[in-house]
Scaffold this active site. Structure first.
Site, PDB file in Angstrom:
ATOM      1  CG  ASP A  30      -2.175   0.816   1.015  1.00 13.26           C
ATOM      2  OD1 ASP A  30      -3.242   0.201   0.818  1.00 13.26           O
ATOM      3  OD2 ASP A  30      -2.098   2.063   1.028  1.00 13.26           O
ATOM      4  CG  LEU A 153     -15.113  -8.422   0.832  1.00  9.98           C
ATOM      5  CD1 LEU A 153     -15.408  -7.288   1.777  1.00  9.98           C
ATOM      6  CD2 LEU A 153     -13.695  -8.904   1.047  1.00  9.98           C
ATOM      7  CD  GLU A 155     -17.126  -1.963   4.968  1.00 11.62           C
ATOM      8  OE1 GLU A 155     -17.321  -1.492   6.098  1.00 11.62           O
ATOM      9  OE2 GLU A 155     -16.780  -1.276   3.992  1.00 11.62           O
ATOM     10  CG  ASN A 215     -22.492  -4.018  -4.970  1.00  9.84           C
ATOM     11  OD1 ASN A 215     -22.739  -5.086  -4.405  1.00  9.84           O
ATOM     12  ND2 ASN A 215     -21.380  -3.350  -4.767  1.00  9.84           N
ATOM     13  N   GLY A 260     -35.934   0.734   6.461  1.00 13.26           N
ATOM     14  CA  GLY A 260     -35.347   1.573   7.507  1.00 13.26           C
ATOM     15  C   GLY A 260     -34.700   2.783   6.886  1.00 13.26           C
ATOM     16  N   GLY A 264     -25.972   2.496   3.050  1.00 12.04           N
ATOM     17  CA  GLY A 264     -24.842   3.429   3.017  1.00 12.04           C
ATOM     18  C   GLY A 264     -23.586   2.609   2.808  1.00 12.04           C
ATOM     19  CB  CYS A 267     -19.803  -1.105  -1.664  1.00  8.64           C
ATOM     20  SG  CYS A 267     -18.192  -1.533  -1.011  1.00  8.64           S
ATOM     21  NE  ARG A 335     -15.560   3.539   3.273  1.00  8.60           N
ATOM     22  CZ  ARG A 335     -15.100   2.553   2.511  1.00  8.60           C
ATOM     23  NH1 ARG A 335     -14.540   2.812   1.356  1.00  8.60           N
ATOM     24  NH2 ARG A 335     -15.213   1.295   2.905  1.00  8.60           N
TER      25      ARG A 335
HETATM   26  C1  UGA Z   1     -22.045  -4.629  -0.261  1.00  3.64           C
HETATM   27  C2  UGA Z   1     -22.513  -5.946  -0.879  1.00  3.64           C
HETATM   28  O1  UGA Z   1     -23.504  -6.567  -0.042  1.00  3.64           O
HETATM   29  C3  UGA Z   1     -21.347  -6.916  -1.055  1.00  3.64           C
HETATM   30  O2  UGA Z   1     -21.769  -8.105  -1.714  1.00  3.64           O
HETATM   31  C4  UGA Z   1     -20.276  -6.214  -1.916  1.00  3.64           C
HETATM   32  O3  UGA Z   1     -19.127  -7.044  -2.073  1.00  3.64           O
HETATM   33  C5  UGA Z   1     -19.847  -4.928  -1.209  1.00  3.64           C
HETATM   34  O4  UGA Z   1     -20.990  -4.070  -1.048  1.00  3.64           O
HETATM   35  C6  UGA Z   1     -18.810  -4.280  -2.095  1.00  3.64           C
HETATM   36  O5  UGA Z   1     -19.151  -3.900  -3.213  1.00  3.64           O
HETATM   37  O6  UGA Z   1     -17.651  -4.253  -1.700  1.00  3.64           O
HETATM   38  P1  UGA Z   1     -21.459  -3.887   2.250  1.00  3.64           P
HETATM   39  O7  UGA Z   1     -21.268  -2.512   1.706  1.00  3.64           O
HETATM   40  O8  UGA Z   1     -20.444  -4.439   3.191  1.00  3.64           O
HETATM   41  O9  UGA Z   1     -21.566  -4.946   1.049  1.00  3.64           O
HETATM   42  O10 UGA Z   1     -22.840  -3.869   3.029  1.00  3.64           O
HETATM   43  P2  UGA Z   1     -24.261  -4.580   2.904  1.00  3.64           P
HETATM   44  O11 UGA Z   1     -24.358  -5.686   3.854  1.00  3.64           O
HETATM   45  O12 UGA Z   1     -24.600  -4.841   1.488  1.00  3.64           O
HETATM   46  O13 UGA Z   1     -25.193  -3.404   3.451  1.00  3.64           O
HETATM   47  C7  UGA Z   1     -25.237  -2.167   2.744  1.00  3.64           C
HETATM   48  C8  UGA Z   1     -26.190  -1.218   3.390  1.00  3.64           C
HETATM   49  O14 UGA Z   1     -27.520  -1.638   3.188  1.00  3.64           O
HETATM   50  C9  UGA Z   1     -26.042  -1.048   4.913  1.00  3.64           C
HETATM   51  O15 UGA Z   1     -26.107   0.331   5.210  1.00  3.64           O
HETATM   52  C10 UGA Z   1     -27.235  -1.798   5.482  1.00  3.64           C
HETATM   53  O16 UGA Z   1     -27.651  -1.276   6.698  1.00  3.64           O
HETATM   54  C11 UGA Z   1     -28.269  -1.572   4.392  1.00  3.64           C
HETATM   55  N1  UGA Z   1     -29.335  -2.595   4.340  1.00  3.64           N
HETATM   56  C12 UGA Z   1     -29.028  -3.879   4.081  1.00  3.64           C
HETATM   57  C13 UGA Z   1     -30.646  -2.197   4.523  1.00  3.64           C
HETATM   58  O17 UGA Z   1     -30.958  -1.007   4.754  1.00  3.64           O
HETATM   59  N2  UGA Z   1     -31.642  -3.143   4.454  1.00  3.64           N
HETATM   60  C14 UGA Z   1     -31.372  -4.449   4.191  1.00  3.64           C
HETATM   61  O18 UGA Z   1     -32.314  -5.254   4.125  1.00  3.64           O
HETATM   62  C15 UGA Z   1     -30.023  -4.820   4.012  1.00  3.64           C
END
Ligand code: UGA
Length: 462
Positions: A30, A153, A155, A215, A260, A264, A267, A335
Site C-alpha cells: 500500500d 465480500l 463488511e 450491487n 429503515g 450506506g 460500496c 462512509r
Molecule cells: C455490499 C454488498 O452486499 C457486497 O456483496 C459487496 O461485495 C460490497 O458491497 C462491495 O461492493 O464491496 P457492504 O457494503 O459491506 O456490502 O454492506 P451490505 O451488507 O450490502 O449493506 C449495505 C447497506 O444496506 C447497509 O447500510 C445496510 O444497513 C443496508 N441494508 C441492508 C438495509 O438497509 N436493508 C437491508 O435489508 C439490508
C-alpha cells in the site's frame, strides 16, 4: 504460491490475510505507510470480526508481510489488484486513478522480471471495459496475463465471504482460449474450490457487470421495500408485515428487505452512481431507475428528520441521542452512513446531539466533532428528550424499554431500523415512531407551525 495484493484497504487487507490463511506466501502493498506499519504489526486498521486473528497468524508464521515498495513484489507469481475505486470528486462515475497508478507501478516491476509467466488479477469494482483496457497495457509485457475476479465480500462478514464465498467469478479476455489462466487461478483458490464453491468463467465485461449488477440489485431491493414503507406510512400499513409476507415467496426472498434508513457504506451508494454513469456513457437509458433508487434511499433520512419534528417541534436546543454511527452493525465504517448523516442533520437543525456507537465513534468524531460522541450507552441516553436508533447493533436491539426509560428525560424513540417491538416499548411508556410502521400522518396530532418549520429541513452535512 507467492502472491502479492496491491492496495490493502478493506478489500485488499482481508484478501491478503485470507490468502495467507489458505497457505500462500503473501505480500501486501500500500502507499499508506501507517496502514502498512499497522498490518505488519498484526493489527487490523479497521474493525472487522475475524481479521485480527488471521493477520496475527499470517504475520507470526511469516506467510504474510507488508511493504510500501513495489520492488518487493518481484518474486510474486500472482498479483491481486485490490485498489479502491471511489466516486469521482467531480461527478458520479468511478475514480480509477488509484487503480491505473498501481498498474503503472506494477508494469515497471513486471517488465524488469523479463518474461516470467505472471498472472495479474483485478478485484476492484470497475465500469465494464476497464479490464480490457488494463489487459491491453499488460500484454505489452511478455508472459503477463489478466483475469478479472470481482469481490463480493460484505463488511462485518468479510473473512467468511472471502474464504467461503457463494461463487467465484473469473473474467478472461477470451473464454475459449484462456484455460491455462483459469487453472493458475484455480491453484490459488484450490482449498475453497475443493469445498464445492461454484466457479464461473466468462468474458471480462460479463465479470465486471456481474459485480455492478449484484450491487445495483441489492440497492434496488432495499429501496423497493423503503418505497413500500412510504406507502405504509400514508395508508397505516406496517412494512415489516408486508416484507415478511412477500419475502416468503421464494421468487422474492426475504434477504435485503429490511426497511429503515436505507443503505450506506463505501460500496452500494457509489457503485449504483458509477453504474448509472457508465450506462449513460454507453447510451443505455434503462438504468435511469437507479437515480430513483438513490433518491428513495436519501428520502428515508429526511423522513427521520420529519418524525423528529413531529415528535419535538422545533429541534433547537433539544437533547437527542443517536444510537449508531456506522453504516451497519459490526463495522466502524462511516462512509456515506445514514446514521452519521442524520446525526449531522440534527446538529445542523440546532439539536444538542449525542452519538454513541460500539465501534465507529473515532470515525464519527472526525466528522462531527469530539463533543458530540459518547462511548457509554447509558451516559449517552441520560437526559435525552428523543432517542433515534439508526444502526442495529445487537446491543441496541436488546435494550430494555423499562431500564432505558429510567435514563432518558422523556421516553420518545424513533426506530430507524425496525428492530424494536413497538408494543413492548409503548407498554413501558414510550412514544414510538418507526419507519414504515408509523401512524398515518393525518391522524397524528401535529402542530401545523412545526410542519412548516420541518419542511425547511434539507441537505446532508456529512
Ligand atoms: C455490499 C454488498 O452486499 C457486497 O456483496 C459487496 O461485495 C460490497 O458491497 C462491495 O461492493 O464491496 P457492504 O457494503 O459491506 O456490502 O454492506 P451490505 O451488507 O450490502 O449493506 C449495505 C447497506 O444496506 C447497509 O447500510 C445496510 O444497513 C443496508 N441494508 C441492508 C438495509 O438497509 N436493508 C437491508 O435489508 C439490508
Amino acid at each position: 504460491m507467492t502472491i502479492s495484493v496491491i492496495g490493502v484497504g478493506y478489500l485488499g487487507a482481508v484478501h491478503a490475510a485470507s490468502m495467507a490463511e489458505l497457505g500462500h506466501r503473501v505480500i501486501g502493498l500500500d502507499v499508506d505507510p501507517q496502514r502498512i506499519a499497522s498490518l505488519q504489526a498484526g493489527r487490523a486498521p479497521f474493525h472487522e470480526p475475524g481479521l485480527p486473528e488471521l493477520l496475527r497468524t499470517g504475520v507470526d508464521t511469516g506467510r504474510l508481510r507488508f511493504t510500501t515498495d513495489y520492488a518487493d513484489l518481484a518474486e510474486a507469481d500472482v498479483h491481486f489488484l485490490g485498489l479502491g475505486t471511489p466516486q469521482r470528486p467531480d461527478g458520479p462515475g468511478a475514480d480509477l486513478r488509484f487503480l491505473h497508478a498501481a498498474v503503472d507501478s506494477l508494469v515497471d516491476v513486471l517488465a524488469a522480471r523479463g518474461g516470467a509467466p505472471t498472472l495479474v488479477v483485478g478485484k476492484s469494482t470497475v465500469p465494464a471495459g476497464t479490464a480490457r483496457e488494463i489487459a491491453a497495457r499488460l500484454s505489452a509485457i511478455n508472459g503477463v496475463r489478466l483475469v478479472w475476479n470481482p469481490e463480493f465480500l460484505r463488511e462485518g462478514l468479510a473473512v467468511q465471504d472471502t474464504l467461503a464465498p457463494d461463487r467465484i467469478v473469473y473474467g478472461v479476455q477470451d473464454p475459449e482460449l484462456d484455460d491455462h489462466l483459469v487453472h493458475l487461478l484455480d491453484e490459488v483458490y484450490r482449498p475453497i474450490l475443493e469445498r464445492g464453491v461454484p466457479r464461473l468463467v466468462m468474458s471480462f465485461e460479463s465479470a465486471e457487470l456481474v459485480k455492478s449488477s449484484a450491487n445495483a440489485f441489492l440497492a434496488t431491493k432495499i429501496s423497493f421495500i423503503n418505497a413500500i414503507a412510504e406507502m405504509c406510512e400514508v395508508t397505516g400499513a406496517d412494512v415489516t408485515d408486508v416484507a415478511r409476507s412477500i419475502g416468503m415467496d421464494e421468487r422474492i426472498g426475504s434477504k435485503f428487505l429490511r426497511a429503515g434508513v436505507g443503505f450506506g457504506g463505501g460500496c452500494l451508494p457509489k457503485d449504483i452512481r458509477a453504474f448509472l454513469a457508465s450506462a449513460e456513457e454507453h447510451g443505455v437509458r434503462s438504468l435511469a431507475f437507479l437515480r430513483e433508487v438513490d433518491a428513495i434511499n436519501t428520502r428515508r433520512r429526511t423522513r427521520v428528520m420529519e418524525l423528529a419534528w413531529d415528535m419535538l417541534g422545533d429541534l433547537t436546543g433539544r437533547r437527542i441521542t443517536v444510537l449508531g454511527a456506522a453504516f451497519k452493525p459490526d463495522s466502524d465504517d462511516v462512509r456515506d452512513s445514514p446514521a452519521l448523516d442524520i446525526a449531522g442533520r440534527l446538529v445542523a437543525a440546532g439539536a444538542r446531539v449525542t452519538v454513541t456507537d460500539p465501534a465507529a465513534l473515532g470515525n464519527a468524531a472526525a466528522k462531527l466533532g469530539e463533543d458530540v460522541v459518547e462511548p457509554d450507552t447509558a451516559r449517552a441516553l441520560h437526559g435525552a428528550e428523543l432517542v433515534v436508533l439508526l444502526t442495529e447493533w445487537e446491543e441496541y436491539r436488546h435494550l430494555d424499554p423499562w431500564t432505558t426509560a429510567a435514563l432518558v428525560a422523556v421516553p420518545r424513540i424513533i426506530d430507524g431500523r425496525n428492530v424494536l417491538t413497538p408494543s413492548d416499548w409503548r407498554a413501558a411508556g414510550w412514544e414510538v415512531e418507526a419507519l414504515g410502521r408509523s401512524t398515518p400522518a393525518d391522524s397524528r396530532d401535529v402542530d401545523p407551525a412545526s410542519r412548516g418549520q420541518r419542511a425547511t429541513l434539507v441537505g446532508s452535512v456529512t
